[in-house]
Design a protein around this motif. Structure first.
Motif, PDB file in Angstrom:
ATOM      1  N   MET A   1       0.767  -1.230   0.044  1.00 54.97           N
ATOM      2  CA  MET A   1      -0.070   0.126   0.167  1.00 54.97           C
ATOM      3  C   MET A   1       0.913   1.198  -0.078  1.00 54.97           C
ATOM      4  O   MET A   1       1.859   1.175   0.655  1.00 54.97           O
ATOM      5  N   ASP A   2       0.500   2.288  -0.691  1.00 58.87           N
ATOM      6  CA  ASP A   2       1.296   3.322  -0.671  1.00 58.87           C
ATOM      7  C   ASP A   2       0.919   4.246   0.240  1.00 58.87           C
ATOM      8  O   ASP A   2      -0.002   4.203   1.134  1.00 58.87           O
ATOM      9  N   THR A   3       2.269   5.029   0.763  1.00 62.66           N
ATOM     10  CA  THR A   3       2.136   5.792   1.837  1.00 62.66           C
ATOM     11  C   THR A   3       1.416   7.105   1.576  1.00 62.66           C
ATOM     12  O   THR A   3       1.727   7.619   0.608  1.00 62.66           O
ATOM     13  N   PRO A   4       0.515   7.543   2.308  1.00 64.26           N
ATOM     14  CA  PRO A   4      -0.346   8.784   2.179  1.00 64.26           C
ATOM     15  C   PRO A   4       0.594   9.770   1.728  1.00 64.26           C
ATOM     16  O   PRO A   4       1.660  10.014   2.659  1.00 64.26           O
ATOM     17  N   ALA A   5       0.192  10.953   1.417  1.00 64.43           N
ATOM     18  CA  ALA A   5       1.073  12.153   1.165  1.00 64.43           C
ATOM     19  C   ALA A   5       1.035  12.896   2.620  1.00 64.43           C
ATOM     20  O   ALA A   5       1.730  13.520   2.859  1.00 64.43           O
ATOM     21  N   LEU A   6       0.066  12.816   3.475  1.00 69.23           N
ATOM     22  CA  LEU A   6      -0.175  13.313   4.732  1.00 69.23           C
ATOM     23  C   LEU A   6      -0.926  12.496   5.601  1.00 69.23           C
ATOM     24  O   LEU A   6      -1.787  12.093   5.259  1.00 69.23           O
ATOM     25  N   THR A   7      -0.394  12.195   6.744  1.00 66.60           N
ATOM     26  CA  THR A   7      -0.994  11.490   7.696  1.00 66.60           C
ATOM     27  C   THR A   7      -1.349  12.640   8.850  1.00 66.60           C
ATOM     28  O   THR A   7      -0.690  13.125   9.364  1.00 66.60           O
ATOM     29  N   ILE A   8      -2.736  12.842   9.147  1.00 73.11           N
ATOM     30  CA  ILE A   8      -3.330  13.713  10.053  1.00 73.11           C
ATOM     31  C   ILE A   8      -3.624  13.024  11.333  1.00 73.11           C
ATOM     32  O   ILE A   8      -4.298  12.073  11.250  1.00 73.11           O
ATOM     33  N   TYR A   9      -3.081  13.586  12.468  1.00 68.17           N
ATOM     34  CA  TYR A   9      -3.374  13.130  14.194  1.00 68.17           C
ATOM     35  C   TYR A   9      -4.467  14.095  14.513  1.00 68.17           C
ATOM     36  O   TYR A   9      -4.347  15.249  14.828  1.00 68.17           O
ATOM     37  N   PHE A  10      -5.547  13.517  14.585  1.00 65.76           N
ATOM     38  CA  PHE A  10      -6.696  14.389  14.909  1.00 65.76           C
ATOM     39  C   PHE A  10      -7.297  13.898  16.421  1.00 65.76           C
ATOM     40  O   PHE A  10      -7.146  12.733  16.574  1.00 65.76           O
ATOM     41  N   ASP A  11      -8.302  14.612  16.838  1.00 61.93           N
ATOM     42  CA  ASP A  11      -8.926  14.491  18.074  1.00 61.93           C
ATOM     43  C   ASP A  11     -10.221  14.054  17.928  1.00 61.93           C
ATOM     44  O   ASP A  11     -11.215  14.840  17.613  1.00 61.93           O
ATOM     45  N   GLY A  12     -10.636  12.699  17.951  1.00 62.24           N
ATOM     46  CA  GLY A  12     -11.655  12.147  17.745  1.00 62.24           C
ATOM     47  C   GLY A  12     -12.605  12.387  18.839  1.00 62.24           C
ATOM     48  O   GLY A  12     -14.037  12.276  18.464  1.00 62.24           O
ATOM     49  N   ALA A  13     -12.609  12.909  20.060  1.00 61.26           N
ATOM     50  CA  ALA A  13     -13.344  13.325  20.928  1.00 61.26           C
ATOM     51  C   ALA A  13     -14.152  14.554  20.887  1.00 61.26           C
ATOM     52  O   ALA A  13     -15.044  15.053  21.355  1.00 61.26           O
ATOM     53  N   CYS A  14     -13.383  15.238  19.752  1.00 63.17           N
ATOM     54  CA  CYS A  14     -13.874  16.666  19.548  1.00 63.17           C
ATOM     55  C   CYS A  14     -14.861  16.510  18.304  1.00 63.17           C
ATOM     56  O   CYS A  14     -14.317  16.145  17.117  1.00 63.17           O
ATOM     57  N   ALA A  15     -16.008  16.802  18.527  1.00 68.85           N
ATOM     58  CA  ALA A  15     -17.175  16.642  17.164  1.00 68.85           C
ATOM     59  C   ALA A  15     -16.789  17.442  16.146  1.00 68.85           C
ATOM     60  O   ALA A  15     -17.062  16.969  15.103  1.00 68.85           O
ATOM     61  N   GLU A  45       0.688   5.853  18.559  1.00 69.04           N
ATOM     62  CA  GLU A  45       1.547   6.122  17.375  1.00 69.04           C
ATOM     63  C   GLU A  45       1.827   7.600  17.173  1.00 69.04           C
ATOM     64  O   GLU A  45       1.128   8.046  16.400  1.00 69.04           O
ATOM     65  N   PHE A  46       2.721   8.151  18.101  1.00 67.88           N
ATOM     66  CA  PHE A  46       2.823   9.524  18.176  1.00 67.88           C
ATOM     67  C   PHE A  46       3.852   9.771  16.907  1.00 67.88           C
ATOM     68  O   PHE A  46       4.667   9.240  16.610  1.00 67.88           O
ATOM     69  N   PRO A  47       3.606  11.055  16.367  1.00 70.64           N
ATOM     70  CA  PRO A  47       4.449  11.628  15.401  1.00 70.64           C
ATOM     71  C   PRO A  47       5.832  12.085  16.025  1.00 70.64           C
ATOM     72  O   PRO A  47       5.794  12.303  17.177  1.00 70.64           O
ATOM     73  N   PRO A  48       6.817  11.958  15.305  1.00 70.31           N
ATOM     74  CA  PRO A  48       8.124  12.332  15.768  1.00 70.31           C
ATOM     75  C   PRO A  48       8.194  13.542  16.532  1.00 70.31           C
ATOM     76  O   PRO A  48       7.885  14.738  16.109  1.00 70.31           O
ATOM     77  N   VAL A  62       1.988  14.436   9.483  1.00 68.38           N
ATOM     78  CA  VAL A  62       3.195  13.963   9.166  1.00 68.38           C
ATOM     79  C   VAL A  62       3.376  13.655   7.580  1.00 68.38           C
ATOM     80  O   VAL A  62       2.397  13.124   7.085  1.00 68.38           O
ATOM     81  N   THR A  63       4.102  14.541   6.662  1.00 65.93           N
ATOM     82  CA  THR A  63       4.298  14.338   5.207  1.00 65.93           C
ATOM     83  C   THR A  63       4.809  12.896   4.842  1.00 65.93           C
ATOM     84  O   THR A  63       5.430  12.336   5.756  1.00 65.93           O
ATOM     85  N   ARG A  64       4.616  12.478   3.660  1.00 71.39           N
ATOM     86  CA  ARG A  64       5.208  11.260   3.092  1.00 71.39           C
ATOM     87  C   ARG A  64       6.791  11.341   3.484  1.00 71.39           C
ATOM     88  O   ARG A  64       7.239  10.146   3.478  1.00 71.39           O
ATOM     89  N   ASP A  65       7.276  12.291   3.238  1.00 63.40           N
ATOM     90  CA  ASP A  65       8.764  12.505   3.533  1.00 63.40           C
ATOM     91  C   ASP A  65       9.484  12.683   4.773  1.00 63.40           C
ATOM     92  O   ASP A  65      10.538  12.865   5.028  1.00 63.40           O
ATOM     93  N   GLY A  66       8.340  12.712   5.842  1.00 64.13           N
ATOM     94  CA  GLY A  66       8.671  12.543   7.355  1.00 64.13           C
ATOM     95  C   GLY A  66       8.712  13.859   8.104  1.00 64.13           C
ATOM     96  O   GLY A  66       8.901  13.996   9.182  1.00 64.13           O
TER      97      GLY A  66
END
Length: 143
Positions: A1-15, A45-48, A62-66
């Protein structure tokens, strides 16, 4: 599977945050975005360079290039990837950036209250942020 261009860490407790993620998912026809819910049970799974306090204080991605993006930079990248870059064009205007960053920090700090004011509901009692750290059951939630 391809790495996404952007992985977004969001707060699912926030409507509001969930609604925004759903809108982005709906526009992401190329599969450029991936989403990680920091409020999910067992999240680890924390970002760097980030911890939970940092993730609660502002949006991270996090972008595809880190590269780690924070706050408005995350939003700008996400919107551009789904063809809505024009909506965040003001973020590119240097003179507007400081007041927009201030407004973003205020929004992020009060996102649960703003969600309620907008009539959005949360799946569980929403934590409240104090000093950029969100804790469930804060007395700020009462009233």
């Amino acid at each position: 599977m391809d790495t996404p261009a952007l992985t977004i860490y969001f707060d699912g407790a926030c409507a509001f945050c969930r609604a925004e993620v759903n809108a982005l998912r709906g526009r992401d026809r190329r599969g450029a975005l991936a989403f990680i819910d920091i409020a999910a049970p067992g999240f680890s799974e924390f970002p760097p360079g980030a911890d939970m306090a940092a993730l609660q204080a502002q949006l991270h991605s996090v972008t595809r290039d880190g590269r780690v993006l924070r706050g408005l930079d995350s939003m700008q990248a996400a919107y551009a990837l789904v063809g809505l870059g024009w909506m965040v064009l003001p973020l590119r205007v240097r003179m507007l950036r400081p007041p927009l960053e201030w407004a973003y920090v205020q929004f992020a700090r009060h996102r649960y209250r703003i969600s309620r004011l907008l009539g959005l509901s949360s799946p569980a009692p929403a934590p409240q942020c104090d000093d950029n750290v969100c804790r469930p059951g804060s007395p700020w939630l009462k009233g």
